[in-house]
Design a protein around this motif. Structure first.
Motif, PDB file in Angstrom:
ATOM      1  N   ALA A 169       1.089   2.931  -0.107  1.00 28.88           N
ATOM      2  CA  ALA A 169       1.002   1.571   0.255  1.00 28.88           C
ATOM      3  C   ALA A 169       0.654   0.550  -0.594  1.00 28.88           C
ATOM      4  CB  ALA A 169      -0.259   1.554   1.523  1.00 28.88           C
ATOM      5  N   GLU A 170      -0.354   0.911  -1.393  1.00 26.73           N
ATOM      6  CA  GLU A 170      -0.651  -0.095  -2.425  1.00 26.73           C
ATOM      7  C   GLU A 170       0.746  -0.606  -2.977  1.00 26.73           C
ATOM      8  OE1 GLU A 170      -4.879   1.147  -4.529  1.00 26.73           O
ATOM      9  OE2 GLU A 170      -3.097   2.052  -5.281  1.00 26.73           O
ATOM     10  N   SER A 171       1.652   0.229  -3.489  1.00 25.79           N
ATOM     11  CA  SER A 171       2.783  -0.191  -4.225  1.00 25.79           C
ATOM     12  C   SER A 171       3.887  -0.695  -3.277  1.00 25.79           C
ATOM     13  CB  SER A 171       3.471   0.952  -4.817  1.00 25.79           C
ATOM     14  OG  SER A 171       3.815   1.918  -3.802  1.00 25.79           O
ATOM     15  N   ARG A 172       3.629  -1.022  -1.958  1.00 22.83           N
ATOM     16  CA  ARG A 172       4.714  -1.618  -1.039  1.00 22.83           C
ATOM     17  C   ARG A 172       4.505  -3.101  -1.179  1.00 22.83           C
ATOM     18  NH1 ARG A 172       3.616   2.546   2.671  1.00 22.83           N
ATOM     19  NH2 ARG A 172       2.353   1.177   3.817  1.00 22.83           N
ATOM     20  N   PRO A 173       5.420  -3.981  -1.324  1.00 19.72           N
ATOM     21  CA  PRO A 173       5.348  -5.544  -1.387  1.00 19.72           C
ATOM     22  C   PRO A 173       4.739  -6.020  -0.045  1.00 19.72           C
ATOM     23  CG  PRO A 173       7.643  -4.810  -1.358  1.00 19.72           C
ATOM     24  CD  PRO A 173       6.943  -3.430  -1.498  1.00 19.72           C
ATOM     25  N   ALA A 174       5.236  -5.367   1.047  1.00 19.75           N
ATOM     26  CA  ALA A 174       4.825  -5.954   2.420  1.00 19.75           C
ATOM     27  C   ALA A 174       4.303  -4.758   3.276  1.00 19.75           C
ATOM     28  CB  ALA A 174       6.324  -6.245   3.073  1.00 19.75           C
ATOM     29  N   ARG A 175       3.013  -5.240   3.742  1.00 21.92           N
ATOM     30  CA  ARG A 175       2.170  -4.079   4.328  1.00 21.92           C
ATOM     31  C   ARG A 175       1.749  -4.649   5.991  1.00 21.92           C
ATOM     32  NH1 ARG A 175      -2.663  -4.057  -0.016  1.00 21.92           N
ATOM     33  NH2 ARG A 175      -1.421  -3.246  -1.929  1.00 21.92           N
ATOM     34  N   LEU A 176       1.743  -3.822   6.607  1.00 20.37           N
ATOM     35  CA  LEU A 176       0.868  -4.325   8.054  1.00 20.37           C
ATOM     36  C   LEU A 176      -0.411  -4.578   7.660  1.00 20.37           C
ATOM     37  CD1 LEU A 176       2.368  -1.232   9.962  1.00 20.37           C
ATOM     38  CD2 LEU A 176       3.027  -3.192  10.106  1.00 20.37           C
ATOM     39  N   PRO A 177      -0.986  -5.432   8.700  1.00 20.49           N
ATOM     40  CA  PRO A 177      -2.133  -5.744   8.571  1.00 20.49           C
ATOM     41  C   PRO A 177      -3.230  -4.539   8.365  1.00 20.49           C
ATOM     42  CG  PRO A 177      -1.144  -6.966  10.372  1.00 20.49           C
ATOM     43  CD  PRO A 177      -0.269  -5.990   9.967  1.00 20.49           C
ATOM     44  N   LEU A 178      -4.244  -4.760   7.685  1.00 21.63           N
ATOM     45  CA  LEU A 178      -5.178  -3.816   7.157  1.00 21.63           C
ATOM     46  C   LEU A 178      -5.640  -3.098   8.359  1.00 21.63           C
ATOM     47  CD1 LEU A 178      -6.531  -2.401   4.771  1.00 21.63           C
ATOM     48  CD2 LEU A 178      -8.703  -3.777   5.181  1.00 21.63           C
TER      49      LEU A 178
END
Length: 207
Positions: A169-178
Protein backbone atom coordinates in the motif's frame (compact mmCIF):
# COMPACT_ATOMS: atom_id res chain seq x y z
CA UNK A 1 15.00 21.49 9.14
CA UNK A 2 15.76 17.98 10.48
CA UNK A 3 19.13 17.52 12.15
CA UNK A 4 21.87 15.37 10.63
CA UNK A 5 20.94 12.26 12.60
CA UNK A 6 17.29 12.44 11.58
CA UNK A 7 18.24 13.04 7.95
CA UNK A 8 20.42 9.93 7.97
CA UNK A 9 17.72 7.83 9.62
CA UNK A 10 15.29 8.94 6.92
CA UNK A 11 17.85 8.26 4.20
CA UNK A 12 18.57 4.76 5.55
CA UNK A 13 14.85 3.94 5.58
CA UNK A 14 14.55 5.12 1.97
CA UNK A 15 17.62 3.25 0.71
CA UNK A 16 16.59 -0.05 2.28
CA UNK A 17 12.97 0.28 1.17
CA UNK A 18 13.91 1.00 -2.43
CA UNK A 19 17.05 -1.07 -2.89
CA UNK A 20 17.25 -3.65 -0.10
CA UNK A 21 19.71 -3.84 2.76
CA UNK A 22 22.58 -4.27 0.33
CA UNK A 23 22.06 -0.68 -0.80
CA UNK A 24 22.57 0.69 2.71
CA UNK A 25 26.14 1.43 3.67
CA UNK A 26 27.25 4.24 5.97
CA UNK A 27 28.76 6.01 2.98
CA UNK A 28 25.58 5.64 0.90
CA UNK A 29 23.45 6.95 3.76
CA UNK A 30 25.70 9.98 4.25
CA UNK A 31 25.50 10.78 0.54
CA UNK A 32 21.71 10.31 0.38
CA UNK A 33 21.32 12.57 3.44
CA UNK A 34 23.55 15.25 1.92
CA UNK A 35 26.17 14.98 4.65
CA UNK A 36 29.55 16.31 3.57
CA UNK A 37 31.33 15.16 6.70
CA UNK A 38 32.69 11.73 5.74
CA UNK A 39 32.60 10.50 9.35
CA UNK A 40 29.07 11.73 10.15
CA UNK A 41 27.41 8.30 10.11
CA UNK A 42 30.27 6.72 12.06
CA UNK A 43 30.00 9.49 14.65
CA UNK A 44 26.24 9.20 15.14
CA UNK A 45 25.73 5.43 14.82
CA UNK A 46 29.09 3.71 15.20
CA UNK A 47 28.40 1.00 12.64
CA UNK A 48 25.94 -0.19 10.01
CA UNK A 49 24.23 -2.31 12.67
CA UNK A 50 24.02 0.74 14.92
CA UNK A 51 22.34 2.66 12.12
CA UNK A 52 19.79 -0.12 11.63
CA UNK A 53 19.10 -0.08 15.38
CA UNK A 54 18.60 3.68 15.25
CA UNK A 55 16.15 3.47 12.35
CA UNK A 56 14.11 0.74 14.01
CA UNK A 57 14.12 2.55 17.37
CA UNK A 58 12.97 5.81 15.80
CA UNK A 59 10.11 4.18 13.89
CA UNK A 60 8.97 1.63 16.47
CA UNK A 61 8.85 3.93 19.52
CA UNK A 62 5.56 5.60 18.47
CA UNK A 63 4.18 2.27 17.16
CA UNK A 64 4.81 0.52 20.47
CA UNK A 65 3.43 3.47 22.45
CA UNK A 66 0.21 3.47 20.39
CA UNK A 67 -0.12 -0.30 20.72
CA UNK A 68 0.25 -0.05 24.50
CA UNK A 69 -2.60 2.51 24.53
CA UNK A 70 -4.88 0.15 22.60
CA UNK A 71 -4.01 -2.77 24.87
CA UNK A 72 -4.71 -0.67 27.96
CA UNK A 73 -8.16 0.17 26.59
CA UNK A 74 -8.83 -3.51 25.89
CA UNK A 75 -7.83 -4.43 29.43
CA UNK A 76 -10.42 -2.00 30.81
CA UNK A 77 -13.23 -3.88 29.06
CA UNK A 78 -14.94 -6.14 31.65
CA UNK A 79 -15.35 -8.91 29.05
CA UNK A 80 -11.63 -8.91 28.30
CA UNK A 81 -9.76 -8.56 24.99
CA UNK A 82 -11.45 -9.99 21.89
CA UNK A 83 -9.64 -11.53 18.95
CA UNK A 84 -10.64 -8.53 16.80
CA UNK A 85 -9.47 -6.05 19.41
CA UNK A 86 -6.10 -7.79 19.61
CA UNK A 87 -5.73 -7.84 15.82
CA UNK A 88 -6.49 -4.11 15.81
CA UNK A 89 -3.75 -3.67 18.42
CA UNK A 90 -1.40 -5.45 16.03
CA UNK A 91 -2.39 -3.69 12.81
CA UNK A 92 -3.62 -0.19 13.65
CA UNK A 93 -0.37 1.25 15.10
CA UNK A 94 1.64 -0.02 12.13
CA UNK A 95 -0.89 1.36 9.66
CA UNK A 96 -1.05 4.76 11.36
CA UNK A 97 2.72 5.13 11.31
CA UNK A 98 3.19 3.91 7.74
CA UNK A 99 0.18 4.79 5.58
CA UNK A 100 -0.64 7.61 7.98
CA UNK A 101 2.86 9.12 7.84
CA UNK A 102 3.49 11.11 4.64
CA UNK A 103 6.49 9.78 2.75
CA UNK A 104 6.76 6.64 4.88
CA UNK A 105 8.77 3.73 3.59
CA UNK A 106 8.80 1.98 6.96
CA UNK A 107 6.67 -1.03 6.01
CA UNK A 108 8.89 -1.62 2.97
CA UNK A 109 11.97 -1.30 5.18
CA UNK A 110 10.54 -3.89 7.59
CA UNK A 111 9.72 -6.26 4.76
CA UNK A 112 13.27 -6.02 3.40
CA UNK A 113 14.88 -6.35 6.82
CA UNK A 114 12.80 -9.36 7.85
CA UNK A 115 14.20 -11.39 4.95
CA UNK A 116 17.86 -10.66 5.73
CA UNK A 117 19.22 -13.26 8.16
CA UNK A 118 22.10 -11.08 9.27
CA UNK A 119 19.89 -8.22 10.37
CA UNK A 120 16.57 -9.88 11.20
CA UNK A 121 17.66 -10.34 14.82
CA UNK A 122 18.65 -6.66 15.10
CA UNK A 123 15.22 -5.65 13.83
CA UNK A 124 13.35 -8.19 15.94
CA UNK A 125 14.85 -6.86 19.17
CA UNK A 126 13.09 -3.56 18.61
CA UNK A 127 10.01 -4.59 16.63
CA UNK A 128 9.02 -7.41 18.96
CA UNK A 129 8.82 -5.24 22.05
CA UNK A 130 6.70 -5.69 25.15
CA UNK A 131 3.47 -4.50 23.53
CA UNK A 132 3.90 -6.85 20.57
CA UNK A 133 4.55 -9.80 22.86
CA UNK A 134 1.41 -8.89 24.83
CA UNK A 135 -0.59 -9.04 21.59
CA UNK A 136 0.92 -12.41 20.70
CA UNK A 137 0.17 -13.82 24.16
CA UNK A 138 -3.38 -12.49 24.01
CA UNK A 139 -4.06 -13.94 20.58
CA UNK A 140 -2.57 -17.33 21.47
CA UNK A 141 -4.99 -17.45 24.40
CA UNK A 142 -8.10 -16.84 22.25
CA UNK A 143 -7.32 -18.97 19.16
CA UNK A 144 -9.45 -21.88 20.31
CA UNK A 145 -9.88 -23.38 16.80
CA UNK A 146 -6.13 -23.58 16.18
CA UNK A 147 -4.02 -26.35 17.76
CA UNK A 148 -1.84 -24.91 20.55
CA UNK A 149 1.49 -25.76 18.84
CA UNK A 150 0.43 -23.70 15.80
CA UNK A 151 -1.00 -20.62 17.50
CA UNK A 152 2.12 -18.47 17.90
CA UNK A 153 3.20 -19.52 14.41
CA UNK A 154 -0.16 -18.36 13.07
CA UNK A 155 0.29 -14.97 14.75
CA UNK A 156 3.74 -14.62 13.19
CA UNK A 157 2.35 -15.41 9.75
CA UNK A 158 -0.39 -12.82 10.16
CA UNK A 159 2.16 -10.23 11.28
CA UNK A 160 4.10 -10.79 8.06
CA UNK A 161 0.84 -10.58 6.11
CA UNK A 162 0.11 -7.20 7.70
CA UNK A 163 3.60 -5.86 7.02
CA UNK A 164 3.54 -7.09 3.42
CA UNK A 165 0.13 -5.55 2.80
CA UNK A 166 1.20 -2.22 4.26
CA UNK A 167 4.41 -2.30 2.21
CA UNK A 168 2.38 -2.80 -0.97
CA UNK A 169 0.00 0.00 0.00
CA UNK A 170 2.89 2.39 0.72
CA UNK A 171 4.11 2.07 -2.86
CA UNK A 172 0.70 2.60 -4.49
CA UNK A 173 0.22 6.09 -5.93
CA UNK A 174 -3.50 6.03 -5.09
CA UNK A 175 -4.92 4.67 -1.85
CA UNK A 176 -8.25 4.30 -0.17
CA UNK A 177 -8.89 6.48 2.91
CA UNK A 178 -6.80 5.36 5.86
CA UNK A 179 -9.75 4.14 7.90
CA UNK A 180 -10.91 1.98 4.98
CA UNK A 181 -7.42 0.56 4.41
CA UNK A 182 -7.07 -0.25 8.13
CA UNK A 183 -10.51 -1.83 8.54
CA UNK A 184 -10.03 -4.04 5.50
CA UNK A 185 -6.56 -5.15 6.60
CA UNK A 186 -7.88 -5.98 10.07
CA UNK A 187 -10.66 -8.05 8.46
CA UNK A 188 -8.15 -9.93 6.29
CA UNK A 189 -5.76 -10.60 9.18
CA UNK A 190 -8.59 -11.69 11.48
CA UNK A 191 -9.89 -14.11 8.87
CA UNK A 192 -6.45 -15.62 8.33
CA UNK A 193 -5.76 -15.81 12.05
CA UNK A 194 -9.01 -17.47 13.10
CA UNK A 195 -9.45 -19.86 10.16
CA UNK A 196 -10.00 -23.39 11.54
CA UNK A 197 -6.91 -25.53 11.16
CA UNK A 198 -6.94 -28.56 8.85
CA UNK A 199 -3.31 -29.42 9.60
CA UNK A 200 -2.57 -32.98 10.78
CA UNK A 201 -2.22 -33.37 14.52
CA UNK A 202 1.12 -32.17 15.75
CA UNK A 203 2.86 -34.98 17.68
CA UNK A 204 3.69 -34.26 21.29
CA UNK A 205 7.40 -33.60 21.93
CA UNK A 206 9.42 -36.50 23.32
CA UNK A 207 10.11 -36.21 27.07
Amino acid sequence: MPDARTQMVDAAERLVAEGGLGAMSLRAVQAAAGQRNKSAAQYHFGSREGLIEAVVAARMAPVNERRAEILAALDEDPSGPTDRGLVEALVVPLAEHTLGRPGSRWARFLLQASSDPTLAEVVARRVEGRSYRAVVDGLVAVLHDVPPPLRSRRVGQVTLLAVGSLAAAESRPARLPLDVEVADLVDVCLGALTAPSTAPAVPAPHP
